[in-house]
Design a protein around this motif. Sequence first.
Motif, PDB file in Angstrom:
ATOM      1  N   LEU A  94       0.831  -1.207   0.000  1.00  0.00           N
ATOM      2  CA  LEU A  94       0.000   0.000   0.000  1.00  0.00           C
ATOM      3  C   LEU A  94       0.862   1.250   0.000  1.00  0.00           C
ATOM      4  N   TYR A  95       1.973   1.233   0.743  1.00  0.00           N
ATOM      5  CA  TYR A  95       2.897   2.365   0.706  1.00  0.00           C
ATOM      6  C   TYR A  95       3.499   2.513  -0.691  1.00  0.00           C
ATOM      7  N   ASN A  96       3.849   1.398  -1.312  1.00  0.00           N
ATOM      8  CA  ASN A  96       4.365   1.455  -2.680  1.00  0.00           C
ATOM      9  C   ASN A  96       3.370   2.125  -3.621  1.00  0.00           C
ATOM     10  N   ASP A 116      -7.182   2.390 -19.025  1.00  0.00           N
ATOM     11  CA  ASP A 116      -6.614   1.185 -18.415  1.00  0.00           C
ATOM     12  C   ASP A 116      -5.996   1.476 -17.046  1.00  0.00           C
ATOM     13  N   ALA A 117      -6.287   2.654 -16.483  1.00  0.00           N
ATOM     14  CA  ALA A 117      -5.729   3.010 -15.176  1.00  0.00           C
ATOM     15  C   ALA A 117      -6.239   2.058 -14.094  1.00  0.00           C
ATOM     16  N   ALA A 118      -5.444   1.923 -13.034  1.00  0.00           N
ATOM     17  CA  ALA A 118      -5.829   1.081 -11.904  1.00  0.00           C
ATOM     18  C   ALA A 118      -6.648   1.906 -10.917  1.00  0.00           C
ATOM     19  N   ALA A 122      -4.931   0.189  -3.551  1.00  0.00           N
ATOM     20  CA  ALA A 122      -3.968  -0.847  -3.918  1.00  0.00           C
ATOM     21  C   ALA A 122      -3.675  -0.842  -5.414  1.00  0.00           C
ATOM     22  N   ASN A 123      -4.234   0.129  -6.145  1.00  0.00           N
ATOM     23  CA  ASN A 123      -3.987   0.271  -7.584  1.00  0.00           C
ATOM     24  C   ASN A 123      -4.174  -1.040  -8.338  1.00  0.00           C
TER      25      ASN A 123
END
Length: 226
Positions: A94-96, A116-118, A122-123
């Motif tokens: 999550l920090y990433n 196509d974005a996340a 948590a992307n």
Amino acid sequence: MAGSRVRWRWLVLPGAALAVWAVAHTDHGTVPDAAPRPSATSSAAPDATPSATPGGGATPPRPDGAYDPADCAAAVRKYATAAGVHPQLLMAILYNEAYKPHDPALERAWQRYKPDAAFGVANMHRAAFDEVKRGRDFADRKWEELPDDRNLAVEAAAWYLHDLNRQLPARWPAGHTRDELLTLGYNAGAGNMLAFARGTPPGGQAQSYLDRLHENWTQAGRAVAP
């Protein structure tokens, strides 16, 4: 696509968001001077069963609109335990993934420019979410809900790590710990994770993601400490 229409004032945000995210990406591969390595012990239990508790009920955002992954600590502990994964690993991821703003309206505005974005804290991409939710207690939830429900995003990420763990072989050449391979799998996909387990060195982007995990490891541990 679920959600209310983006008001006119959000129309100026994608450009600003692009600039912010571009700046964030330039620092995405920073390598810490003395980054601790994730635990070499198993972080997931292959026979873990899905949680019986739904992922609904979003972790409330801060009044000032800021986002700190540590705000999701309770959800991380809950869903990591249910999925049989290491809570510190899930929190470090999550920090990433906190390199970009996680405001629901801004995420949706950005998705209009990049389909196509996340989505979510948590992307997670649509295909990954649709795959991981099968047979789980959140099977009736939609990918479009991720920006609004941080608990759902954390739950899905936990089970995605669980599923990645099930694909790892019993043994692999020395080089990466289990948590590191799961991190690489989260970033680069299961196929690449298995290649890294066989000894293929990660490419620049995957290595930068792993370096970022090392950088975030200690604060992730503090965030999920009881």
